[in-house]
Design an enzyme around this catalytic site. Structure first.
Site, short mmCIF file in Angstrom:
data_model
loop_
_atom_site.label_atom_id
_atom_site.label_comp_id
_atom_site.label_asym_id
_atom_site.label_seq_id
_atom_site.Cartn_x
_atom_site.Cartn_y
_atom_site.Cartn_z
N GLN A 111 -34.74 -46.59 66.85
CA GLN A 111 -33.33 -46.97 66.95
C GLN A 111 -32.47 -45.84 67.55
O GLN A 111 -31.49 -46.10 68.24
CB GLN A 111 -32.83 -47.33 65.54
CG GLN A 111 -31.56 -48.16 65.50
CD GLN A 111 -31.81 -49.64 65.71
OE1 GLN A 111 -32.73 -50.18 65.14
NE2 GLN A 111 -30.99 -50.29 66.52
N LYS A 114 -32.82 -46.22 71.32
CA LYS A 114 -32.27 -47.50 71.75
C LYS A 114 -30.75 -47.45 71.73
O LYS A 114 -30.07 -47.84 72.68
CB LYS A 114 -32.77 -48.60 70.81
CG LYS A 114 -32.26 -49.98 71.17
CD LYS A 114 -32.50 -50.97 70.08
CE LYS A 114 -33.98 -51.04 69.75
NZ LYS A 114 -34.28 -52.18 68.88
N LYS A 126 -32.18 -47.36 59.76
CA LYS A 126 -32.83 -48.66 59.50
C LYS A 126 -33.02 -48.80 58.01
O LYS A 126 -33.07 -47.81 57.30
CB LYS A 126 -34.19 -48.70 60.21
CG LYS A 126 -34.78 -50.10 60.35
CD LYS A 126 -34.22 -50.85 61.55
CE LYS A 126 -34.66 -52.30 61.54
NZ LYS A 126 -34.21 -53.02 62.75
N GLY A 165 -28.35 -57.16 60.65
CA GLY A 165 -29.49 -58.03 60.35
C GLY A 165 -30.76 -57.55 61.02
O GLY A 165 -30.74 -56.64 61.85
N ASP A 166 -31.87 -58.14 60.64
CA ASP A 166 -33.17 -57.93 61.30
C ASP A 166 -34.06 -59.06 60.78
O ASP A 166 -33.53 -60.05 60.23
CB ASP A 166 -33.74 -56.54 60.97
CG ASP A 166 -34.99 -56.22 61.80
OD1 ASP A 166 -34.89 -56.21 63.03
OD2 ASP A 166 -36.07 -56.00 61.22
N THR A 209 -29.29 -60.54 71.27
CA THR A 209 -30.57 -59.88 71.56
C THR A 209 -31.37 -60.71 72.57
O THR A 209 -31.90 -60.18 73.55
CB THR A 209 -31.37 -59.64 70.27
OG1 THR A 209 -30.52 -58.99 69.34
CG2 THR A 209 -32.59 -58.80 70.52
N ASN A 240 -34.44 -65.60 65.53
CA ASN A 240 -33.19 -65.37 66.26
C ASN A 240 -33.44 -64.93 67.71
O ASN A 240 -32.87 -65.51 68.65
CB ASN A 240 -32.37 -64.31 65.50
CG ASN A 240 -31.15 -63.88 66.28
OD1 ASN A 240 -31.19 -62.90 67.02
ND2 ASN A 240 -30.07 -64.63 66.17
P1 NDP Z 1 -36.47 -63.59 62.65
O1 NDP Z 1 -36.79 -63.34 61.23
O2 NDP Z 1 -35.31 -64.45 63.00
O3 NDP Z 1 -37.74 -64.19 63.41
C1 NDP Z 1 -38.96 -63.53 63.43
C2 NDP Z 1 -39.98 -64.47 64.03
O4 NDP Z 1 -41.23 -63.78 64.15
C3 NDP Z 1 -40.26 -65.68 63.18
O5 NDP Z 1 -40.60 -66.76 64.01
C4 NDP Z 1 -41.44 -65.24 62.33
O6 NDP Z 1 -42.23 -66.32 61.88
C5 NDP Z 1 -42.21 -64.41 63.32
N1 NDP Z 1 -42.99 -63.37 62.62
C6 NDP Z 1 -42.51 -62.45 61.74
N2 NDP Z 1 -43.51 -61.68 61.26
C7 NDP Z 1 -44.63 -62.15 61.85
C8 NDP Z 1 -45.98 -61.79 61.77
N3 NDP Z 1 -46.39 -60.77 60.99
N4 NDP Z 1 -46.86 -62.49 62.55
C9 NDP Z 1 -46.45 -63.49 63.36
N5 NDP Z 1 -45.17 -63.89 63.46
C10 NDP Z 1 -44.28 -63.22 62.72
O7 NDP Z 1 -36.34 -62.13 63.32
P2 NDP Z 1 -35.64 -61.75 64.68
O8 NDP Z 1 -35.85 -62.80 65.70
O9 NDP Z 1 -34.29 -61.26 64.38
O10 NDP Z 1 -36.49 -60.44 65.09
C11 NDP Z 1 -37.70 -60.51 65.85
C12 NDP Z 1 -38.02 -59.14 66.36
O11 NDP Z 1 -36.94 -58.66 67.17
C13 NDP Z 1 -38.25 -58.05 65.30
O12 NDP Z 1 -39.20 -57.12 65.77
C14 NDP Z 1 -36.88 -57.38 65.22
O13 NDP Z 1 -36.96 -56.06 64.72
C15 NDP Z 1 -36.51 -57.41 66.69
N6 NDP Z 1 -35.08 -57.26 66.96
C16 NDP Z 1 -34.16 -58.16 66.46
C17 NDP Z 1 -32.83 -58.02 66.77
C18 NDP Z 1 -31.82 -59.02 66.34
O14 NDP Z 1 -30.65 -58.90 66.76
N7 NDP Z 1 -32.17 -60.04 65.59
C19 NDP Z 1 -32.34 -56.86 67.55
C20 NDP Z 1 -33.39 -56.05 68.10
C21 NDP Z 1 -34.70 -56.23 67.78
P3 NDP Z 1 -42.05 -66.82 60.36
O15 NDP Z 1 -40.73 -67.51 60.33
O16 NDP Z 1 -43.20 -67.70 60.12
O17 NDP Z 1 -42.08 -65.56 59.53
#
Ligand code: NDP
Length: 444
Positions: A111, A114, A126, A165-166, A209, A240
């Protein structure tokens, strides 16, 4: 021995039980070699690499809460304040059973760079917990969030540390945490980002994002004489980042044919139906099998498999280390031209190297998913001004930030003789800014 190797040895000896952090530290320090070698004497004397790999401080705390049956549950909460050389600590809160000190530390470390890349004044931090919101009632989620914030509020503040959030922390969780902070502190201040629109949130933060990922991807392909129009895109995740990446890719004229969650994945040759995906994931909070049931053209597969689908562009948007060497080989064999990371560290080091060596344009998460935190910083600006900007205004600023990031990382890579190595470019461009501020501020 070079200063980078010395520093890496120290990091490995001190953090042996934290593999994700070691992976991130190795990736970053390794790619900083050209700039560190050029400034070796000063950096070594100032112990710059030792300082930048050691968090300012880290908190680990008990989070007790009562479930719907009356049983007391206990989770562990974390907040790592890694580096505030260029601004207040800023970084999300991850709620997932896989969370531990090493995971939070790797995310906090990434972070720093970034946030510096966004060009905005935000430091790196974080946090999170091993609490799993999945399958919990709203009341249980609220009980957890309130207990978590009861402790966390001692360490954060609008000019100190502003979490967001994350994974697992969406608008609902941020709302409960904000409410508890406000109650304890008796202060209405922009201490969290990702807030609801009715209480200080920013328009376009939800989309940021995923949209930002597509803005930088579009700039990348444009600078190589291509366009997004008509491209086949594979995306992992259904959260997300994945949802809004899919939406923007389709607005740009590309066809997104996959999505996934932690149990399975969808192949939809007609293109993912974003409205249905949003309904299944954001409203019903259901599995992807529900999507497949309601969409004739979709195939549902158990397990992993997104990277086996032929594509022009691949956008990993789920979680760390989800794209390994075998996946990278398959992408190259299928003629994939670009991989841009929506998630944090989704590609293993080995897979990254393979993609780069085989001519795939690769932009790592630090640059490619910086749109989320950049828009969080825009939310902080709006909160400080006590004003709200329009969707178009925030989206236009986001687009400009992502285009600038692309050109900054491209230029930094060229300056250090590594044209096209956007991973190195991103690490160097982020590091340069933080290093300059750290040196200017003395030994603190
Ligand atoms: P969400 O919780 O909204 O979605 C995560 C997605 O990934 C879900 O579909 C989830 O499936 C899947 N997932 C999570 N863990 C696993 C795993 N171990 N194996 C396979 N699939 C998995 O999170 P975000 O979309 O917010 O975040 C996704 C990524 O982006 C993360 O790495 C986060 O750190 C990064 N990120 C997010 C930001 C944001 O603004 N939201 C900003 C910058 C980075 P399921 O629902 O089944 O768990």
């Amino acid at each position: 021995m070079s200063y980078v190797d010395e520093a890496l040895e120290r990091v490995k000896a001190k953090n042996a039980s934290e593999p994700e952090f070691l992976q991130a530290a190795e990736e970053v320090l390794d790619s900083l070699r050209p700039i560190v070698d050029a400034n070796e004497e000063t950096y070594r004397r100032q112990a710059l690499l030792e300082r930048i790999t050691e968090p300012d401080r880290q908190f680990k705390f008990r989070v007790p809460w009562v479930d719907d049956s009356g049983q007391v549950q206990v989770n562990t909460g974390y907040r790592i304040q890694f580096n505030n050389a260029i601004g207040p600590y800023k970084g999300g809160l991850r709620l997932h059973p896989s969370v531990n000190t090493g995971v939070i530390k790797f995310l906090g470390f990434e972070q720093i760079f970034k946030n510096a890349l966004t060009g905005l004044p935000i430091g790196g931090g974080k946090g999170g917990s091993d609490f799993d919101p999945k399958g919990k009632s709203d009341r249980e989620v609220m009980a957890f969030c309130q207990s978590f914030m009861t402790e966390l509020c001692k360490y954060i503040g609008p000019d100190t540390d502003v979490p967001a959030g994350d994974i697992g922390t969406g608008a609902r969780e941020i709302g409960y945490m904000f409410g508890q902070y406000k109650k304890i502190k008796s202060a209405y201040e922009g201490v969290l980002t990702g807030k609801g629109l009715s209480y200080g949130g920013s328009l376009a933060r939800t989309e940021a994002t995923g949209y930002g990922l597509l803005y930088i991807t579009e700039e990348l392909v444009k600078c190589h004489g291509e366009s997004m129009e008509g491209k086949t895109v594979v995306i992992s995740g259904a959260g997300n980042v994945a949802i809004y990446a899919t939406q923007k890719a389709q607005q740009m004229g590309a066809k997104v044919v996959t999505c996934s969650d932690s149990t399975g994945w969808i192949y939809d040759p007609e293109g993912i139906d974003v409205a249905l995906l949003k309904d299944v994931k954001e409203v019903r909070r259901a599995r992807l099998t529900e999507y497949a049931k309601e969409r004739k053209s979709a195939e549902y597969h158990e397990g992993r498999g997104v990277w086996s689908v032929k594509c022009d562009i691949a956008l990993p948007c789920a979680t760390q280390n989800e794209l390994g060497i075998e996946d990278a080989k398959q992408l190259v064999a299928n003629g994939c031209m670009a991989v841009c990371e929506g998630a944090n560290m989704p590609t293993t080091i080995e897979a990254t190297k393979y993609l780069q060596e085989n001519g795939v344009w690769f932009i790592g998460g630090k640059a490619a998913n910086a749109g989320g935190v950049a828009t969080s910083a825009l939310e902080m600006s709006q909160n400080s001004e006590r004003l709200s900007w329009s969707f178009e205004e925030v989206d236009a600023k986001l687009k400009q930030i992502m285009v600038n990031i692309y050109h900054n990382i491209d230029e930094a890579a060229k300056r250090y003789g590594a044209e096209g190595n956007y991973v190195m470019g991103a690490n160097i461009a982020g590091f340069e800014k933080v290093a300059e501020a750290m040196l200017a501020q003395g030994v603190v």
